[in-house]
Enzyme design. Sequence first.
Site, PDB file in Angstrom:
ATOM      1  N   LYS A 119      -2.661 106.048 -82.078  1.00 34.67           N
ATOM      2  CA  LYS A 119      -1.557 106.773 -82.306  1.00 34.67           C
ATOM      3  C   LYS A 119      -0.738 106.675 -83.679  1.00 34.67           C
ATOM      4  CE  LYS A 119       0.771 106.446 -78.426  1.00 34.67           C
ATOM      5  NZ  LYS A 119      -0.094 105.270 -77.529  1.00 34.67           N
ATOM      6  N   ARG A 173       6.968 109.612 -72.346  1.00 33.50           N
ATOM      7  CA  ARG A 173       6.003 108.484 -71.463  1.00 33.50           C
ATOM      8  C   ARG A 173       6.175 108.875 -70.069  1.00 33.50           C
ATOM      9  NH1 ARG A 173       5.520 104.351 -75.566  1.00 33.50           N
ATOM     10  NH2 ARG A 173       4.162 102.704 -74.956  1.00 33.50           N
ATOM     11  N   ARG A 201      -5.993  92.741 -81.978  1.00 33.31           N
ATOM     12  CA  ARG A 201      -4.740  92.871 -82.617  1.00 33.31           C
ATOM     13  C   ARG A 201      -3.862  91.740 -82.519  1.00 33.31           C
ATOM     14  NH1 ARG A 201      -1.539  98.531 -81.861  1.00 33.31           N
ATOM     15  NH2 ARG A 201      -0.660  97.504 -80.118  1.00 33.31           N
ATOM     16  N   ARG A 207       1.972  91.685 -81.634  1.00 31.08           N
ATOM     17  CA  ARG A 207       3.212  91.694 -80.797  1.00 31.08           C
ATOM     18  C   ARG A 207       3.407  91.049 -79.773  1.00 31.08           C
ATOM     19  NH1 ARG A 207       2.950  98.171 -80.598  1.00 31.08           N
ATOM     20  NH2 ARG A 207       3.233  97.693 -78.449  1.00 31.08           N
ATOM     21  N   ARG A 248       0.670  97.705 -68.962  1.00 32.09           N
ATOM     22  CA  ARG A 248       0.961  98.895 -69.964  1.00 32.09           C
ATOM     23  C   ARG A 248       0.177  99.928 -69.411  1.00 32.09           C
ATOM     24  NH1 ARG A 248       0.797  96.226 -75.195  1.00 32.09           N
ATOM     25  NH2 ARG A 248       1.298  98.465 -76.425  1.00 32.09           N
TER      26      ARG A 248
HETATM   27  P1  AMP Z   1       4.656 101.279 -77.973  1.00 34.29           P
HETATM   28  O1  AMP Z   1       4.770 100.593 -79.364  1.00 34.29           O
HETATM   29  O2  AMP Z   1       4.587 102.705 -77.962  1.00 34.29           O
HETATM   30  O3  AMP Z   1       3.415 100.531 -77.364  1.00 34.29           O
HETATM   31  O4  AMP Z   1       5.928 100.657 -77.003  1.00 34.29           O
HETATM   32  C1  AMP Z   1       5.965  99.325 -76.722  1.00 34.29           C
HETATM   33  C2  AMP Z   1       6.865  99.140 -75.619  1.00 34.29           C
HETATM   34  O5  AMP Z   1       8.406  99.976 -75.829  1.00 34.29           O
HETATM   35  C3  AMP Z   1       6.635  99.898 -74.189  1.00 34.29           C
HETATM   36  O6  AMP Z   1       5.677  99.124 -73.619  1.00 34.29           O
HETATM   37  C4  AMP Z   1       7.859 100.210 -73.599  1.00 34.29           C
HETATM   38  O7  AMP Z   1       8.261  98.812 -72.993  1.00 34.29           O
HETATM   39  C5  AMP Z   1       8.648 100.400 -74.790  1.00 34.29           C
HETATM   40  N1  AMP Z   1       8.737 101.972 -74.923  1.00 34.29           N
HETATM   41  C6  AMP Z   1       8.231 102.846 -75.947  1.00 34.29           C
HETATM   42  N2  AMP Z   1       8.384 103.901 -75.743  1.00 34.29           N
HETATM   43  C7  AMP Z   1       8.895 104.371 -74.861  1.00 34.29           C
HETATM   44  C8  AMP Z   1       9.336 105.447 -74.007  1.00 34.29           C
HETATM   45  N3  AMP Z   1       9.195 106.680 -74.533  1.00 34.29           N
HETATM   46  N4  AMP Z   1       9.976 105.212 -72.805  1.00 34.29           N
HETATM   47  C9  AMP Z   1      10.018 104.101 -72.325  1.00 34.29           C
HETATM   48  N5  AMP Z   1       9.592 102.825 -72.736  1.00 34.29           N
HETATM   49  C10 AMP Z   1       9.255 102.877 -74.097  1.00 34.29           C
END
Ligand code: AMP
Length: 189
Positions: free
Chosen positions: A13, A87, A126, A134, A145
Amino acid sequence: MIIILFGPPGAGKGTQAQRLVDKYNLKQLSTGDMLREAIAEGSELGKKASSIMDRGELVSDDIILSMIRDKLKESGSDGFIFDGFPRNLEQAQALDKLLHELKLSLDLVIEIVVNDEVLINRIENRARESKNARNDDNEEVLKNRLNIYHKTTEMIKPYYLKQRKLCKIDGMRSIEQVSSDIEGHLINI
Ligand code: AMP
Protein backbone atom coordinates in the site's frame (compact mmCIF):
# COMPACT_ATOMS: atom_id res chain seq x y z
CA MET A 1 -9.80 12.59 -5.66
CA ILE A 2 -10.12 10.68 -2.40
CA ILE A 3 -9.19 7.00 -2.35
CA ILE A 4 -8.38 4.30 0.16
CA LEU A 5 -5.65 1.74 -0.50
CA PHE A 6 -6.87 -1.27 1.38
CA GLY A 7 -5.03 -4.50 2.10
CA PRO A 8 -3.08 -6.54 4.64
CA PRO A 9 0.30 -5.55 6.11
CA GLY A 10 2.98 -5.99 3.46
CA ALA A 11 0.56 -5.71 0.51
CA GLY A 12 2.47 -2.75 -0.93
CA LYS A 13 0.00 0.00 0.00
CA GLY A 14 2.76 2.43 0.97
CA THR A 15 4.78 1.84 -2.20
CA GLN A 16 1.74 2.29 -4.43
CA ALA A 17 0.54 5.34 -2.50
CA GLN A 18 3.88 7.09 -3.05
CA ARG A 19 3.64 6.58 -6.80
CA LEU A 20 0.12 8.04 -6.88
CA VAL A 21 1.12 11.05 -4.78
CA ASP A 22 3.48 12.28 -7.49
CA LYS A 23 1.32 11.43 -10.45
CA TYR A 24 -2.01 12.88 -9.21
CA ASN A 25 -0.78 15.49 -6.70
CA LEU A 26 -2.43 13.73 -3.77
CA LYS A 27 -1.49 13.77 -0.11
CA GLN A 28 -0.73 10.36 1.41
CA LEU A 29 -2.35 9.87 4.79
CA SER A 30 -0.65 6.85 6.33
CA THR A 31 -1.75 6.45 9.94
CA GLY A 32 1.16 4.03 10.55
CA ASP A 33 3.67 6.67 9.35
CA MET A 34 1.99 9.38 11.46
CA LEU A 35 2.24 7.18 14.54
CA ARG A 36 5.90 6.34 13.86
CA GLU A 37 6.62 10.09 13.51
CA ALA A 38 4.88 10.75 16.84
CA ILE A 39 7.04 8.05 18.47
CA ALA A 40 10.23 9.51 16.95
CA GLU A 41 9.28 12.97 18.28
CA GLY A 42 8.69 11.48 21.73
CA SER A 43 5.21 13.05 21.97
CA GLU A 44 2.56 11.93 24.49
CA LEU A 45 0.58 10.38 21.65
CA GLY A 46 3.68 8.49 20.50
CA LYS A 47 4.27 7.16 24.00
CA LYS A 48 0.69 5.86 24.19
CA ALA A 49 0.90 4.20 20.78
CA SER A 50 4.36 2.66 20.93
CA SER A 51 3.80 -0.51 22.95
CA ILE A 52 0.46 -1.18 21.22
CA MET A 53 2.19 -1.02 17.83
CA ASP A 54 5.03 -3.24 18.99
CA ARG A 55 2.44 -5.91 19.78
CA GLY A 56 0.77 -5.41 16.39
CA GLU A 57 -2.54 -4.38 17.94
CA LEU A 58 -4.78 -1.50 16.93
CA VAL A 59 -4.25 1.95 18.44
CA SER A 60 -7.47 3.54 19.79
CA ASP A 61 -9.92 5.05 17.33
CA ASP A 62 -9.81 8.40 19.19
CA ILE A 63 -6.08 8.81 18.56
CA ILE A 64 -6.34 7.74 14.93
CA LEU A 65 -9.36 9.91 14.13
CA SER A 66 -7.88 13.03 15.70
CA MET A 67 -4.75 12.63 13.53
CA ILE A 68 -6.84 12.14 10.39
CA ARG A 69 -9.12 15.09 11.19
CA ASP A 70 -6.15 17.46 11.42
CA LYS A 71 -4.58 16.25 8.17
CA LEU A 72 -7.81 16.44 6.15
CA LYS A 73 -8.04 20.15 6.88
CA GLU A 74 -4.66 20.81 5.27
CA SER A 75 -4.86 22.15 1.74
CA GLY A 76 -2.29 22.12 -1.04
CA SER A 77 -3.15 18.89 -2.85
CA ASP A 78 -5.79 17.63 -5.28
CA GLY A 79 -7.00 15.00 -2.85
CA PHE A 80 -5.98 12.26 -0.42
CA ILE A 81 -4.89 8.63 -0.38
CA PHE A 82 -5.55 6.77 2.83
CA ASP A 83 -3.08 4.03 3.56
CA GLY A 84 -3.60 1.82 6.62
CA PHE A 85 -6.84 3.63 7.49
CA PRO A 86 -9.65 2.77 8.15
CA ARG A 87 -8.88 -0.48 9.96
CA ASN A 88 -12.28 -1.23 11.50
CA LEU A 89 -15.91 -0.44 10.84
CA GLU A 90 -16.03 2.37 13.41
CA GLN A 91 -13.16 4.14 11.64
CA ALA A 92 -14.84 3.67 8.25
CA GLN A 93 -18.09 5.18 9.52
CA ALA A 94 -16.25 8.03 11.25
CA LEU A 95 -14.37 8.77 8.03
CA ASP A 96 -17.62 9.08 6.07
CA LYS A 97 -18.98 11.45 8.71
CA LEU A 98 -15.81 13.53 8.70
CA LEU A 99 -15.73 13.77 4.91
CA HIS A 100 -19.39 14.77 4.89
CA GLU A 101 -18.69 17.56 7.40
CA LEU A 102 -15.88 18.83 5.19
CA LYS A 103 -18.10 18.56 2.08
CA LEU A 104 -15.82 15.93 0.61
CA SER A 105 -16.58 12.39 -0.49
CA LEU A 106 -14.76 9.13 -0.95
CA ASP A 107 -14.30 8.05 -4.57
CA LEU A 108 -12.91 4.53 -4.40
CA VAL A 109 -11.51 1.80 -2.15
CA ILE A 110 -8.86 -0.26 -3.90
CA GLU A 111 -8.15 -3.61 -2.29
CA ILE A 112 -4.67 -4.98 -3.01
CA VAL A 113 -5.06 -8.73 -2.69
CA VAL A 114 -2.02 -10.73 -1.52
CA ASN A 115 -2.15 -14.14 0.15
CA ASP A 116 -0.73 -14.69 3.62
CA GLU A 117 2.22 -16.84 2.55
CA VAL A 118 3.51 -14.16 0.18
CA LEU A 119 3.03 -11.49 2.87
CA ILE A 120 5.01 -13.44 5.45
CA ASN A 121 7.90 -13.80 2.97
CA ARG A 122 7.84 -10.12 2.09
CA ILE A 123 7.87 -8.95 5.70
CA GLU A 124 10.62 -11.37 6.65
CA ASN A 125 12.71 -9.91 3.82
CA ARG A 126 11.95 -6.36 5.00
CA ALA A 127 13.03 -7.36 8.51
CA ARG A 128 16.32 -8.69 7.14
CA GLU A 129 17.11 -5.43 5.31
CA SER A 130 17.99 -3.45 8.42
CA LYS A 131 17.50 -0.13 6.57
CA ASN A 132 13.74 -0.69 6.27
CA ALA A 133 13.20 -2.80 9.36
CA ARG A 134 10.49 -1.84 11.80
CA ASN A 135 9.90 -2.92 15.40
CA ASP A 136 6.78 -4.76 14.34
CA ASP A 137 8.43 -6.65 11.44
CA ASN A 138 8.94 -10.00 13.10
CA GLU A 139 7.15 -13.29 12.70
CA GLU A 140 5.18 -13.31 15.93
CA VAL A 141 3.92 -9.72 15.63
CA LEU A 142 3.21 -10.16 11.93
CA LYS A 143 0.98 -13.13 12.67
CA ASN A 144 -0.93 -10.97 15.13
CA ARG A 145 -1.23 -8.15 12.57
CA LEU A 146 -2.51 -10.59 9.95
CA ASN A 147 -4.97 -12.06 12.42
CA ILE A 148 -6.36 -8.63 13.23
CA TYR A 149 -6.55 -7.85 9.52
CA HIS A 150 -8.65 -10.95 8.83
CA LYS A 151 -10.77 -10.68 11.98
CA THR A 152 -11.42 -6.94 12.10
CA THR A 153 -10.13 -4.92 9.15
CA GLU A 154 -11.55 -7.14 6.41
CA MET A 155 -15.00 -6.76 7.99
CA ILE A 156 -15.12 -3.30 6.43
CA LYS A 157 -15.37 -4.71 2.93
CA PRO A 158 -19.17 -5.28 2.89
CA TYR A 159 -19.61 -1.66 4.03
CA TYR A 160 -17.84 -0.37 0.93
CA LEU A 161 -19.31 -3.04 -1.35
CA LYS A 162 -22.76 -1.77 -0.40
CA GLN A 163 -21.67 1.73 -1.39
CA ARG A 164 -20.35 0.25 -4.69
CA LYS A 165 -16.94 1.72 -3.95
CA LEU A 166 -14.80 -1.40 -3.56
CA CYS A 167 -12.61 -2.79 -6.34
CA LYS A 168 -9.95 -5.52 -6.12
CA ILE A 169 -6.60 -5.86 -7.78
CA ASP A 170 -4.06 -8.67 -7.74
CA GLY A 171 -1.13 -7.46 -5.62
CA MET A 172 1.07 -10.49 -6.30
CA ARG A 173 2.63 -9.06 -9.45
CA SER A 174 5.33 -6.48 -10.13
CA ILE A 175 5.09 -2.98 -8.64
CA GLU A 176 4.60 -1.59 -12.19
CA GLN A 177 1.79 -4.01 -13.03
CA VAL A 178 -0.02 -3.25 -9.78
CA SER A 179 0.38 0.52 -10.39
CA SER A 180 -0.99 0.26 -13.86
CA ASP A 181 -4.06 -1.67 -12.63
CA ILE A 182 -4.68 0.97 -9.96
CA GLU A 183 -4.40 3.76 -12.51
CA GLY A 184 -6.87 1.91 -14.74
CA HIS A 185 -9.44 2.21 -11.95
CA LEU A 186 -8.72 5.90 -11.43
CA ILE A 187 -9.45 6.90 -15.02
CA ASN A 188 -13.19 7.28 -14.42
CA ILE A 189 -12.91 9.38 -11.27
P1 AMP B 1 1.07 0.20 9.36
O1 AMP B 1 2.27 1.04 9.12
O2 AMP B 1 -0.14 0.68 8.60
O3 AMP B 1 1.33 -1.27 9.14
O4 AMP B 1 0.70 0.37 10.90
C1 AMP B 1 1.59 -0.01 11.93
C2 AMP B 1 0.84 -0.11 13.24
O5 AMP B 1 0.28 1.16 13.58
C3 AMP B 1 -0.36 -1.06 13.25
O6 AMP B 1 0.02 -2.41 13.49
C4 AMP B 1 -1.20 -0.49 14.39
O7 AMP B 1 -0.65 -0.82 15.65
C5 AMP B 1 -1.00 1.02 14.20
N1 AMP B 1 -2.01 1.59 13.27
C6 AMP B 1 -1.77 2.13 12.04
N2 AMP B 1 -2.90 2.57 11.49
C7 AMP B 1 -3.89 2.29 12.38
C8 AMP B 1 -5.30 2.49 12.37
N3 AMP B 1 -5.94 3.05 11.33
N4 AMP B 1 -6.00 2.09 13.47
C9 AMP B 1 -5.39 1.54 14.54
N5 AMP B 1 -4.07 1.30 14.60
C10 AMP B 1 -3.32 1.68 13.53
